[in-house]
Enzyme design. Structure first.
Site, PDB file in Angstrom:
ATOM      1  N   GLY A   1       0.833  -1.190   0.000  1.00  0.00           N
ATOM      2  CA  GLY A   1       0.000   0.000   0.000  1.00  0.00           C
ATOM      3  C   GLY A   1       0.866   1.238   0.000  1.00  0.00           C
ATOM      4  O   GLY A   1       1.544   1.524  -0.970  1.00  0.00           O
ATOM      5  N   GLU A   2       0.856   1.957   1.104  1.00  0.00           N
ATOM      6  CA  GLU A   2       1.584   3.222   1.247  1.00  0.00           C
ATOM      7  C   GLU A   2       1.211   4.193   0.139  1.00  0.00           C
ATOM      8  O   GLU A   2       2.074   4.749  -0.534  1.00  0.00           O
ATOM      9  CB  GLU A   2       3.088   2.989   1.293  1.00  0.00           C
ATOM     10  CG  GLU A   2       3.532   2.248   2.533  1.00  0.00           C
ATOM     11  CD  GLU A   2       5.033   2.235   2.694  1.00  0.00           C
ATOM     12  OE1 GLU A   2       5.504   2.821   3.676  1.00  0.00           O
ATOM     13  OE2 GLU A   2       5.721   1.642   1.834  1.00  0.00           O
ATOM     14  N   HIS A   3      -0.107   4.382  -0.037  1.00  0.00           N
ATOM     15  CA  HIS A   3      -0.598   5.345  -1.013  1.00  0.00           C
ATOM     16  C   HIS A   3      -2.055   5.686  -0.707  1.00  0.00           C
ATOM     17  O   HIS A   3      -2.672   5.091   0.161  1.00  0.00           O
ATOM     18  CB  HIS A   3      -0.470   4.809  -2.450  1.00  0.00           C
ATOM     19  CG  HIS A   3      -1.268   3.582  -2.723  1.00  0.00           C
ATOM     20  ND1 HIS A   3      -0.737   2.316  -2.604  1.00  0.00           N
ATOM     21  CD2 HIS A   3      -2.570   3.414  -3.088  1.00  0.00           C
ATOM     22  CE1 HIS A   3      -1.680   1.431  -2.892  1.00  0.00           C
ATOM     23  NE2 HIS A   3      -2.809   2.063  -3.187  1.00  0.00           N
ATOM     24  N   ALA A   4      -2.540   6.679  -1.426  1.00  0.00           N
ATOM     25  CA  ALA A   4      -3.958   7.052  -1.381  1.00  0.00           C
ATOM     26  C   ALA A   4      -4.462   7.088  -2.818  1.00  0.00           C
ATOM     27  O   ALA A   4      -3.673   7.090  -3.766  1.00  0.00           O
ATOM     28  CB  ALA A   4      -4.132   8.416  -0.717  1.00  0.00           C
TER      29      ALA A   4
ATOM     30  N   ALA B   1      -3.313   4.693   3.126  1.00  0.00           N
ATOM     31  CA  ALA B   1      -3.366   3.386   3.791  1.00  0.00           C
ATOM     32  C   ALA B   1      -2.111   2.583   3.500  1.00  0.00           C
ATOM     33  O   ALA B   1      -1.541   2.671   2.403  1.00  0.00           O
ATOM     34  CB  ALA B   1      -4.599   2.609   3.339  1.00  0.00           C
TER      35      ALA B   1
END
Length: 143
Positions: free
Chosen positions: A57-60, A105
């Protein structure tokens, strides 16, 4: 129909309980397209065999909604709306996490047997991703 499980304190992130039936022959969790979920899925993907130390993840997303459902094992999900943060453990196919647009997230601490199903509201669009946290914060402030 799914039911909310309480406030996470992060705007755009909500745990939802899916309907389930338990009987001698096993356990059945279900959902119906167009009912119970906050969006109609257009795409899905499955994440498995993630090394415990890795982070996904580590993105929106600017426009995309997602619904995360851990079908087996467990995974920890951190959610962030730019002002508040929360951490949840997904470890049951009865409880999913809805992520509205503009929620940062990341997923980590996958158990060895974890299988994460992700339902998405649209087809893959690389332009919808925000992959840098500072850019995410800047776009949140402009909204």
């Amino acid at each position: 129909m799914s039911a909310p499980l309480g406030d996470l304190g992060v705007r755009g992130a909500a745990l939802m309980r899916l309907p389930a039936i338990s009987e001698a022959r096993g356990h059945l969790t279900f959902g119906e397209l167009g009912k119970g979920l906050p969006f109609a899925p257009r795409r899905f993907f499955v994440i498995s065999e993630v090394p415990r130390e890795d982070i996904r993840g580590e993105h929106a997303h600017r426009e995309l909604h997602q619904f995360l459902l851990c079908l087996a094992g467990s995974v920890v999900v951190d959610v962030d709306d730019g002002e508040s943060r929360a951490t949840v453990v997904l470890d049951s196919p009865e409880v999913g996490l809805h992520l509205a647009p503009m929620v940062w997230a990341s997923q980590h601490n996958y158990s060895a047997d974890a299988i994460l199903l992700v339902l998405a509201s649209a087809e893959y669009d690389p332009g919808d991703y925000i992959r840098e946290y500072d850019r995410f914060l800047a776009e949140k402030r402009r909204r």
